[in-house]
Scaffold this active site. Structure first.
Site, short mmCIF file in Angstrom:
data_model
loop_
_atom_site.label_atom_id
_atom_site.label_comp_id
_atom_site.label_asym_id
_atom_site.label_seq_id
_atom_site.Cartn_x
_atom_site.Cartn_y
_atom_site.Cartn_z
CD GLU A 175 -2.99 -0.75 2.37
OE1 GLU A 175 -3.18 0.39 2.82
OE2 GLU A 175 -3.49 -1.77 2.85
CG ASP A 179 -1.72 -2.29 5.68
OD1 ASP A 179 -0.55 -2.68 5.53
OD2 ASP A 179 -2.03 -1.09 5.80
CG ASP A 198 -6.71 -3.28 7.44
OD1 ASP A 198 -6.69 -3.40 6.20
OD2 ASP A 198 -6.24 -2.28 8.01
CD GLU A 237 -10.20 1.16 3.81
OE1 GLU A 237 -10.41 1.96 2.88
OE2 GLU A 237 -11.04 0.88 4.67
CE1 TYR A 268 -1.50 -2.03 9.12
CE2 TYR A 268 -3.26 -3.30 10.16
CZ TYR A 268 -2.84 -2.36 9.24
OH TYR A 268 -3.77 -1.74 8.42
NE ARG A 321 -4.98 2.72 10.05
CZ ARG A 321 -4.03 3.07 9.19
NH1 ARG A 321 -3.31 2.12 8.58
NH2 ARG A 321 -3.77 4.33 8.93
CG HIS A 355 -4.85 -12.32 13.05
ND1 HIS A 355 -6.21 -12.41 13.26
CD2 HIS A 355 -4.69 -12.36 11.70
CE1 HIS A 355 -6.84 -12.53 12.10
NE2 HIS A 355 -5.94 -12.49 11.15
#
Length: 951
Positions: free
Chosen positions: A9, A95, A97, A99, A321, A323, A368
Site C-alpha cells: 500500500e 495490509d 485488515d 481495507e 501493525y 491498526r 491478529h
C-alpha cells in the site's frame, strides 16, 4: 530469471521490503486505494439516468457498486500494469485488515493478471517476518472484501440520503455520517450535561493527627461521619445540585467551622485499623485505541498525530501493525518480553507462567496481534536512540515499556485504613466525629518498575493506587490533633471529552472501528462540529442543531446500540454468517412491515422495522427554525443561522414569558440579536452572558457617554472581528420636499463623514471599558511630537506619530516605521523616548522580545519551551519547532501541557512547503482525435459491477 511483482500500500514500505526479498522480486506501492465510488455527477452521461444515477450504486440490483479508477491513480495503475507484464507471479501484500483486503481485490479487478496471484500478509516489517510471509501465502478473503464493500455502500447511502436534509433545514455544506454523527452526539450530550449542571456547595473538615508524643509521624485524615451519619461528599449530589439521599449529613460552613474548632482542642482515639493485601496487575499490550489514549495522556499527542507516528514506525520496521483491536501476543513476542524483563529487572520480576490476555472485542478482525516492538527479539529504547528522534522515539519507548510490562509480575503491597474518633459535643452539631485515612504501601513494584498506565482527567489521582504511608497504629491508641480546618467544596460538572477519553468512550460503546477512531475524531473537527480548547473537545452550536434534527427525525441512526449493532453486522458478513445484500436490504428497505408509533407515524426507533429509504420518504415537515433554536431561559435563545450562531431576545425584559403581558412603561421593540464568538463555549452561554452580548451587540452597543468636544455618543460594541468603540454621528438632514406639482428629483448620494472607530487593546475588556479610555482609543493615531531633519535650506519639520496597525503598535516618522513593545506605549511614549528608538539602527523585522512565559522542558525534545510574541501572534517554541497559539489559548495562562501538545501537533504535520506554480508552456494546437465510445463492461455473474477500463 523469473520476476515476481509485490504490491504494497505505502511507498514507505517499498525500500525495506525490497531489501529483504532480494533481486528476484520487484516491489511497488499502490499508494492506498486505486478506485472508489464516483460522485453521481461524474458518472458517464448514459449512466446518470439509470439505476446507478443517484448513488453510483444499483439499489435494486443487489446494491451493486460502480467503481472508477481515481483520476490521480491512472498513472500509477498504468505503471503497475507495465510491471505486471514482465512478471511471472503477483503478490498482493496490502495490509491484513478489511481495507487492505479490499485494496487487494480492487487491484485484481483492474490489473486482470494472467499469472498466478498470491495474497501475502505480515504484521511487521522485519527480514524474518517478510520472508515467512512470502513463503506462507493464502487466497484473497472475499468475505472480508464483502464486509468492506458493505461498509462503503452503507456510508454512501447514509451520507447521500441524510446530508441533503441538513442542507435544507440547517445550512448548506453540512454532512452526516454513520459514525461521524454518533460521535458528534456523544460530545454534544456531554455539553448538554454541563449546561444543565448546577453546582452544590458542601463542607468537611481535614485534620492532621499524630500518635501522642510522635509529632514526626503526622498524617492527615478527613471527617467521614458525625454521630454515625456519613458526611456528604461530591458524589452525594445530582447534576441539579440536590442531595440524592437524606441519610447523609450535609455540613454548611458554620457547622464545619464549629466542628473544626472543637476537634482542634480535643484528643483523638484510634477506633479501627484494617490492613489488606494490595495487588495490581499490568495492563494488556496496546491496541489501536489504547495506544491513542495513552499517547494523548503521556505524550500530549492528538489521535491523528499518534497514528501518523505509529505508521512511520511500522513502515520502517520498528513496531508491528498499528491498526488492531487484538491484545494477544505471539509466542515469540511473549518470549522476547519475558526475556528482556528478566535481563533488565531480575528473575523475580517475571511470573512463572506467561501472561495471556483475553480481549473484550467479539471479533478482533483488524489484525491478529497487539501493537508491540517488531522482531523475535526486541530492541530496547537505548538501542534505537541513535535512529529515532522526537515523537518517534517517545512513542516507540511507550510501546516497548507497555509490551515488556505486560509480561511482568504483579505489583504487591498492603493498604491500611485507620479511623479515629473525636468528641465534638461542644460544637453544637454532633457529639462524636469520625475521621478516616487510607494509605497504600508498595512492597514489591513488579511491572511498575517498567511502566505505569496514565490516568484520564476525570479519574481521581488520589485513589487507592496512590502510594501513601501511614504510621503503625493500633486500636485504642490516643492521637494528638495538630491541626483541624474546615474545607469548602463545590461539585463540578462532568469533564469534557478529550481525544483520548472520546476514543475510550467510542470503544466501550462499540461505535466505529479502532482503525478509524483517529480519522473520525479529526473529521468532526474538520467539519466544524467540534472545536478544541487545550485538550478539551467543545461542540459548536451547529453540532447542537444537527444532533437535534437527527435525534428527532432519524433516532435510530444516532442510537448508540443501533450503531454498535451495525458494526456487529459487518463482522457477521466478514465471518460469512450473513450475506451483504440481505444485510443492506434490511438497512435500506426495512423488513417489509410497517410499525407505527402512538401518533400513527412510522416508528423510526432502534426497534422499528423501517429502512433508511422509508425514513427519508416519511419525514414530516421539519420546522427549520425550531431545530436550530436552543432555549437558554428568561426569553433568550440561541439560534444557528446561515452566517453563524447568535443570541436573540425573543421575550424582552418586562414581558411575562408565560402570559405575554407587558409591564407598565415597557416599550416593545424588535427582537435584539448579537453574534456569538467562537471563544464562548455552549455551557458558558448563560442568560446573563447572553444579555451582556445583547447589551453590546453590533446593532445596539453600550453607550459609554458623550464626547465633550463633539457631543456625539460613544458606543462600545462586539463586532465580527472583536470588540471596538465608535462614535454615533447624527443622521443627515432630510431633503426639502419638492414644490407643488414639481417632479421630485432623484437625491444624489453624498459621502458623509465616517465615524471614528478603534479596536480595544488585547488587555481591555468590553464589559468594563469606560468613556475616558474609549476617547483615548479614538484619539489615535497620536502625535508624539515634531523633529527637525536636515540643515539649512533643506531643514524640514516632521511629525512622529504613534499608531496601532495590523501587526501591532508602531511609530511612524515620514516613511520610517519602528515597532513598539506594548499597546500602552501608544498613550505613554514621550518624544525623547521616540527619538531614542529612532536613534537605534533599524532592524530587519521585529526586534527580539523577551519570552512571555517559560513552560519548562519539552518531554520529546528535552529543550526549554517558551511562549513568544511574534508578528502573527503569540506562539510556543523549543528552539526547533514553532507552533502558533490557537484563538482560545491565552499566552498568560497557557499550561506547559498545552504548549507541549501544540508542538507535538506541529511536528506531526511536518514542515510547511510551498510549491511554485509551473510556468505554462506556449499553447499548441491540439491534434484532432477520434473519440472512442465508452462501453460499460458486462457484469460478471459472480461479482460486483464493472469498473471503467483504464487500458
Amino acid at each position: 530469471m523469473a520476476r515476481k511483482l509485490v504490491i504494497v500500500e505505502s511507498p514507505n514500505k517499498v525500500k525495506n521490503i525490497a531489501g529483504y526479498l532480494g533481486d528476484d522480486f520487484v516491489v511497488d506501492a499502490s499508494v492506498g486505494h486505486i478506485r472508489d465510488l464516483p460522485n453521481p455527477s461524474e458518472l458517464p452521461p448514459e449512466m446518470k439516468k439509470g439505476p446507478y444515477g443517484k448513488f453510483a450504486i444499483d439499489i435494486e440490483g443487489g446494491f451493486d457498486p460502480y467503481y472508477v479508477v481515481d483520476t490521480g491513480k491512472r498513472k500509477k495503475v498504468a505503471e503497475l500494469k507495465r510491471l505486471l507484464k514482465d512478471s511471472d507471479e503477483l503478490y498482493l501484500a496490502t495490509d491484513e485488515d478489511r481495507e487492505g483486503e479490499a485494496i487487494a481485490w480492487h487491484l485484481l479487478e483492474v490489473l486482470k493478471p494472467k499469472v498466478p496471484v498470491k495474497r501475502m500478509v505480515f504484521h511487521e516489517i522485519t527480514k524474518e517476518a517478510i520472508q515467512r510471509a512470502v513463503n506462507n501465502t493464502r487466497d484473497l478473503d472475499e468475505r472480508m472484501v464483502d464486509a468492506q464493500e458493505t461498509r462503503r455502500v452503507l456510508d454512501r447511502l447514509y451520507g447521500y440520503e441524510v446530508s441533503p436534509v441538513l442542507w435544507r433545514k440547517i445550512r448548506r455544506g453540512l454532512s452526516a455520517g454513520r459514525v461521524q454523527s454518533v460521535t458528534t452526539r456523544i460530545v454534544v450530550e456531554r455539553e448538554r450535561e454541563r449546561m444543565a449542571f448546577r453546582a452544590a456547595s458542601y463542607w468537611d473538615v481535614e485534620g492532621e493527627f499524630a500518635p501522642q508524643g510522635s509529632a514526626g509521624q503526622a498524617f492527615t485524615a478527613r471527617l467521614s461521619q458525625l454521630d454515625g451519619r456519613r458526611v456528604a461528599t461530591g458524589r452525594d449530589f445530582d447534576d441539579r445540585g440536590n442531595l440524592k439521599s437524606d441519610s447523609v449529613f450535609h455540613l454548611d460552613q458554620a457547622q464545619a467551622t464549629s466542628v473544626a474548632t472543637t476537634v482542634a482542642a480535643a484528643t483523638a482515639t484510634v477506633s479501627s485499623v484494617q490492613e489488606k493485601p494490595y495487588t495490581r496487575r499490568p495492563s494488556a499490550p496496546f491496541t489501536t485505541s489504547t495506544l491513542q489514549q495513552e499517547a494523548g495522556r503521556k505524550l500530549r499527542m492528538s489521535s491523528k498525530a499518534a497514528m501518523g507516528v505509529a505508521q512511520r514506525l511500522y513502515e520502517n520496521g520498528y513496531i508491528t501493525y498499528m491498526r488492531t483491536d487484538s491484545i494477544t501476543l505471539s509466542e515469540s513476542a511473549i518470549t522476547a518480553a519475558r526475556s528482556q524483563a528478566r535481563d533488565l529487572y531480575g528473575a523475580e520480576y517475571v511470573p512463572d507462567a506467561p501472561r495471556r490476555y483475553q480481549g473484550k472485542v467479539k471479533n478482533a478482525q483488524e489484525a491478529h496481534e497487539a501493537i508491540r516492538p517488531a522482531g523475535d527479539s526486541f530492541r530496547t529504547p537505548a538501542q534505537v536512540a541513535g535512529q529515532l528522534r522526537g515523537d518517534e522515539f517517545a512513542l516507540y519507548e511507550l510501546i516497548w515499556k507497555r509490551t515488556v510490562a505486560s509480561q511482568m509480575a504483579d505489583a504487591r503491597g498492603s493498604t491500611a485504613t485507620v479511623k479515629l474518633t473525636v468528641p465534638v459535643v461542644d460544637s453544637g452539631v454532633a457529639s462524636s466525629a469520625e475521621f478516616s485515612a487510607s494509605g497504600t504501601v508498595i512492597t514489591f513494584r513488579g511491572f511498575l518498575a517498567a511502566y505505569e498506565e496514565g490516568r484520564d482527567a476525570e479519574r481521581n489521582a488520589s485513589g487507592d493506587d496512590a502510594e501513601r504511608r501511614l504510621p503503625k497504629l493500633s486500636e485504642g491508641v490516643l492521637a494528638d490533633v495538630l491541626r483541624a480546618e474546615a474545607d469548602g467544596h463545590e461539585t463540578t460538572p462532568p469533564p469534557r471529552y478529550t481525544e483520548a477519553t472520546l476514543v475510550k468512550a467510542m470503544e466501550e460503546m462499540g461505535i466505529g472501528r479502532p482503525s478509524t477512531y483517529a480519522q473520525m475524531v479529526g473529521t468532526i473537527q474538520d467539519r466544524g462540529y467540534v472545536n478544541k480548547r487545550g485538550t478539551a473537545l467543545i461542540p459548536t452550536w451547529t453540532a447542537f442543531a444537527v444532533t437535534r434534527l437527527l435525534e428527532e427525525h432519524f433516532p435510530s441512526l444516532v442510537d448508540y446500540d443501533f450503531t454498535a449493532s451495525m458494526e456487529e453486522g459487518l463482522d457477521r458478513i466478514a465471518r460469512g454468517d450473513e450475506g451483504r445484500v440481505q444485510w443492506l436490504s434490511s438497512f435500506y428497505f426495512g423488513d417489509g412491515t410497517k410499525v407505527l408509533d402512538d401518533d400513527g407515524l412510522p416508528d423510526n426507533g432502534p426497534s422499528g422495522t423501517e429502512g433508511l429509504q422509508q425514513m427519508v420518504e416519511h419525514l414530516p415537515d421539519i420546522d427549520a427554525r425550531a431545530i436550530s433554536t436552543i432555549e437558554l431561559g428568561d426569553g433568550v435563545v440561541v439560534r444557528v443561522g446561515r452566517y453563524g450562531p447568535y443570541v436573540e431576545e425573543v421575550t424582552p425584559s418586562g414581558v411575562d414569558p408565560s402570559t405575554g403581558e407587558v409591564a407598565e412603561g415597557v416599550e416593545i421593540k424588535d427582537p435584539r440579536r448579537a453574534s456569538i464568538t467562537d471563544d464562548i463555549a455552549p455551557d458558558e452561554m448563560t442568560v446573563a452572558k447572553a444579555r451582556e452580548l445583547l447589551e453590546t451587540s453590533e446593532d445596539d452597543g453600550k453607550v459609554l457617554g458623550q464626547d465633550p468636544a463633539t457631543g456625539h455618543d460613544i458606543v462600545a460594541k462586539a463586532g465580527r472581528y472583536g470588540p471596538y468603540v465608535t462614535e454615533v454621528l447624527p443622521a443627515p438632514p432630510e431633503p426639502a420636499p419638492p414644490a407643488d406639482g414639481a417632479k421630485p428629483k432623484r437625491a444624489k448620494k453624498v459621502a458623509g463623514p465616517k465615524p471614528r472607530t478603534a479596536s480595544l487593546f488585547k488587555d481591555m475588556d468590553l464589559a468594563s471599558i469606560d468613556l475616558d479610555t474609549a476617547l483615548k482609543l479614538l484619539s489615535l493615531p497620536r502625535v508624539v511630537g515634531t523633529v527637525t531633519e536636515g540643515e539649512g535650506e533643506d531643514a524640514k519639520t516632521v511629525e512622529i506619530t504613534a499608531q496601532n496597525g495590523r501587526y501591532g503598535p508602531y511609530l511612524k516618522k515620514g516613511t520610517d516605521s519602528r515597532s513598539l513593545a506594548t499597546e500602552q506605549q501608544l498613550f505613554d511614549i514621550t518624544l525623547e523616548e521616540a527619538e531614542a528608538i529612532y536613534a537605534q539602527p533599524k532592524q530587519r523585522g521585529r526586534a527580539a522580545q523577551p519570552p512571555l512565559k517559560e513552560l519548562g522542558a519539552d518531554p520529546v525534545s528535552g529543550k526549554p519551551v517558551v511562549v513568544k510574541d511574534g508578528r502573527f501572534g503569540a506562539y510556543v517554541t523549543d528552539g526547533e519547532t514553532n507552533a502558533t497559539l490557537r484563538r482560545d489559548d491565552d499566552p498568560a495562562t497557557i499550561t506547559p501541557e498545552r504548549g507541549f501538545e501544540l508542538l507535538a501537533d506541529k511536528r506531526a504535520k511536518g514542515p510547511t512547503t510551498r510549491k511554485r506554480a509551473a510556468k505554462k508552456a506556449p499553447a499548441k494546437k491540439a491534434a484532432t482525435k477520434k473519440t472512442a465510445s465508452k462501453k460499460t463492461a458486462k457484469k460478471a455473474p459472480s461479482k460486483k459491477a464493472a469498473a471503467v477500463s483504464e487500458d
